[in-house]
Structures are given as C-alpha cells and as structure tokens.
Design a protein around this motif. Sequence first.
Motif, mmCIF file in Angstrom:
data_model
loop_
_atom_site.group_PDB
_atom_site.id
_atom_site.type_symbol
_atom_site.label_atom_id
_atom_site.label_comp_id
_atom_site.label_asym_id
_atom_site.label_seq_id
_atom_site.Cartn_x
_atom_site.Cartn_y
_atom_site.Cartn_z
ATOM 1 N N TYR A 49 0.834 -1.204 0.000
ATOM 2 C CA TYR A 49 0.000 0.000 0.000
ATOM 3 C C TYR A 49 0.872 1.259 0.000
ATOM 4 C CZ TYR A 49 -3.973 -3.000 1.208
ATOM 5 O OH TYR A 49 -4.950 -3.966 1.200
ATOM 6 N N SER A 53 1.361 4.046 -2.999
ATOM 7 C CA SER A 53 1.014 5.443 -2.748
ATOM 8 C C SER A 53 2.164 6.376 -3.106
ATOM 9 C CB SER A 53 0.627 5.612 -1.275
ATOM 10 O OG SER A 53 0.262 6.945 -1.007
ATOM 11 N N LEU A 104 -4.638 13.238 -3.909
ATOM 12 C CA LEU A 104 -5.282 12.402 -2.890
ATOM 13 C C LEU A 104 -5.869 11.145 -3.506
ATOM 14 C CD1 LEU A 104 -7.153 15.156 -0.827
ATOM 15 C CD2 LEU A 104 -5.042 13.965 -0.191
ATOM 16 N N GLN A 105 -6.544 11.336 -4.647
ATOM 17 C CA GLN A 105 -7.222 10.201 -5.282
ATOM 18 C C GLN A 105 -6.235 9.181 -5.820
ATOM 19 O OE1 GLN A 105 -7.477 9.882 -8.976
ATOM 20 N NE2 GLN A 105 -8.813 8.097 -8.939
ATOM 21 N N LYS A 106 -5.209 9.648 -6.533
ATOM 22 C CA LYS A 106 -4.297 8.717 -7.192
ATOM 23 C C LYS A 106 -3.404 8.005 -6.195
ATOM 24 C CE LYS A 106 -3.213 7.098 -11.265
ATOM 25 N NZ LYS A 106 -4.224 6.465 -12.123
ATOM 26 N N THR A 107 -2.901 8.740 -5.195
ATOM 27 C CA THR A 107 -2.063 8.074 -4.200
ATOM 28 C C THR A 107 -2.854 7.009 -3.453
ATOM 29 O OG1 THR A 107 -2.543 9.845 -2.603
ATOM 30 C CG2 THR A 107 -0.497 10.022 -3.855
ATOM 31 N N THR A 108 -4.151 7.274 -3.233
ATOM 32 C CA THR A 108 -4.978 6.295 -2.528
ATOM 33 C C THR A 108 -5.383 5.145 -3.433
ATOM 34 O OG1 THR A 108 -5.859 8.109 -1.177
ATOM 35 C CG2 THR A 108 -7.015 6.009 -1.063
ATOM 36 N N THR A 109 -5.804 5.461 -4.674
ATOM 37 C CA THR A 109 -6.274 4.396 -5.560
ATOM 38 C C THR A 109 -5.142 3.462 -5.984
ATOM 39 O OG1 THR A 109 -6.053 5.841 -7.507
ATOM 40 C CG2 THR A 109 -8.223 5.690 -6.494
ATOM 41 N N ALA A 111 -2.487 2.873 -4.199
ATOM 42 C CA ALA A 111 -2.222 2.076 -3.000
ATOM 43 C C ALA A 111 -3.228 0.937 -2.892
ATOM 44 C CB ALA A 111 -2.286 2.964 -1.758
ATOM 45 N N ILE A 112 -4.507 1.253 -3.143
ATOM 46 C CA ILE A 112 -5.554 0.224 -3.112
ATOM 47 C C ILE A 112 -5.336 -0.790 -4.230
ATOM 48 C CG2 ILE A 112 -8.025 -0.159 -3.537
ATOM 49 C CD1 ILE A 112 -8.550 2.468 -2.079
ATOM 50 N N GLU A 150 -11.502 0.641 -5.932
ATOM 51 C CA GLU A 150 -10.964 1.972 -6.255
ATOM 52 C C GLU A 150 -12.073 2.965 -6.587
ATOM 53 O OE1 GLU A 150 -7.761 2.098 -9.183
ATOM 54 O OE2 GLU A 150 -7.485 -0.044 -8.843
ATOM 55 N N LEU A 153 -13.501 6.014 -4.620
ATOM 56 C CA LEU A 153 -12.861 7.325 -4.570
ATOM 57 C C LEU A 153 -13.210 8.195 -5.777
ATOM 58 C CD1 LEU A 153 -9.412 6.091 -3.278
ATOM 59 C CD2 LEU A 153 -11.150 7.273 -1.965
#
Length: 316
Positions: A49, A53, A104-109, A111-112, A150, A153
């Motif tokens: 993760y 990210s 925020l979206q890309k680092t989280t998605t 990671a997911i 994903e 988000l």
Amino acid sequence: MGAVTTMDPESARQHAAPPSPSPPGKLGKGGAALSSGLGAVLGTRGKHYVCGSLAAFTNIIITFPLQKVLFRQQLHGVRATEAVQQLQRDGLRNLYRGLLPPLLQKTTTVAIMFGLYEDFSRLLLRRAAGSGTPEIVTRSISAALAGTAEAALTPFERVQTLLQDHRHHGRFNNTAHTFRTLLRDYGVRECYRGLVPVLLRNGPSNVLFFGLRGPIKQRLPEAQTRAEHMVNDFVCGGLLGAGLGIMFYPLNVVKSRAQSQVGGAFVPCRQVLMTVWHERGGSVAMLFRGAHLNYHRSLLSWGIINATYELLLKVT
C-alpha cells in the motif's frame, strides 16, 4: 508450453521467499538500516500500500500539467495546441489548480490497486489451493475486485474535473470548497456522478494490467543490475498503461463529459457517449481526440508508477 505467470517475476520471488540482503555497496549502512526499519514498520502486507502510494505521488507531481492538457481535449474536443493556449490564458497560478484531488485520489487508488490486489490474491490463492482453479482466474478476480474498490474514490475525480474545467473557475475556489458546495447543494450522490464509466474502466483495466505485467517483463532483455531492472519495469508499466489508456479512452471521455455537469438529471453512460459522438460529427478521430497525448502521458505515468513501485518494494 510452459505455465505463464500473471505477476511480475520479481514480485513472484518476493512472495516465494524472504527478500535477500542487498548487494554490498548498493544502499550503504544508512540505506540498509532505513530499508530494514521501513520493512519492519510496514510489514509484508502494508508495504504494498505504501509503495503504491509513493509511486503515485511521484507520478502526479511530474505529469499533472500533461493531464490538464489532456482533460481539456477530452472535454472540448480541441487540438493539443488550443488546450495549451487555454492553460496559458488561465495563467501560471492556475496551472496546478485542481492538483490536490488527483494527488489524494491517485495516491490512494494506486495504494488500493496494488495493496488490495496482493491481499485478495493471497486470500483467494489460499482458498483455491487444491481445488484445481487456475492461478490466472484467481488473480484476475483479485484484480477486478481491487479495481472495483478503487471506484469508491470517484468523488476525487469528480472534484478534479470541476476544478480543471475553466467554465467553473468562478464557482469553485479549491478542493474543500468544491466538496462543500456539492454536498450542501446537491448531496452525496452528486459526488458520484460519472461512477458507471469509472467502474467499467477500473475492473477490466486492472485485470489486463496485472495479467500482462509478468509476461511482458519476461520477454524483455534479462536485467542484471538495479538500473536495468528499473528500465524494464518502466518499459513494462509504460507499455501497459499506454495500451490500456487507448483501449479505455472513450470511457474517460464519457466520464469527463458527465462529471463536468453540476446538478440536473444523471444521464446514462450510453446516452452521454452518443451525445459526444453526434457533437463531433460521428468521427472516430474526433472521439479519440487527445488520445495521442493520453498515450504518451500514460506511457510516462505508468512507467514511473511501475518502476518506482518495484524499486520501493526492493528497498523496503
């Protein structure tokens, strides 16, 4: 014909056995200590993760201006030169306007994407052990589940679209203001406008990305050094990202058009596509306007993401 793995050969080795110590002189004492410390803190599962990210963060900072030019082409069907001129007219202070939502979206998605893929694969492979289920089926299901997750988000993509559209510059000030306005005036549902094309894009693209990543890398020249591994990872990720970007480009056009609307009825995905098709004279070339830039942006973006992710896995 031999069995074809659906994952990166390096990643497969990481799952099969504990990582071997870094070669002397590669990281140095401080780097080795940092690597060991990070690995201990993150654990085997958590590091996928975090590495995903950080890889996405690196990519977004580098490629955001290209993404903004591409968005203008998707939304308005203009040439790249006109899209660049629009950004020039908006001024330098607006060049990185809308950066926070994709960051925020890309680092989280991402990671997911990487983290849940590994977690689902571990879980499903364990449950499928002895059942005779082909590994490619199990990993494809894992990739599709990660891609579907994903989509939760989508609001970040929604806000990014509104902030990048110059028609809304006077209405939305920043990320927080846009979220507040949408929630206050329209409710949570408005934040998920464009969810259907996102779902149609995420699941299949994840299946193809993880399914082809290993076979493509196996066909590249064998790497001997860390730099050569990074080049191979960049080429592998870049080629996949560029190819999938072209394949799913019409869905991104539909998403951009749907999400540029604020309020009103939720128009079905197919109807939005037909509207864009008619507006652009029923021309495939016009529908895919911006696809060449998307190809190069995806080549760079997914090359950076894949190479950075694999490098971080090795050093943590």
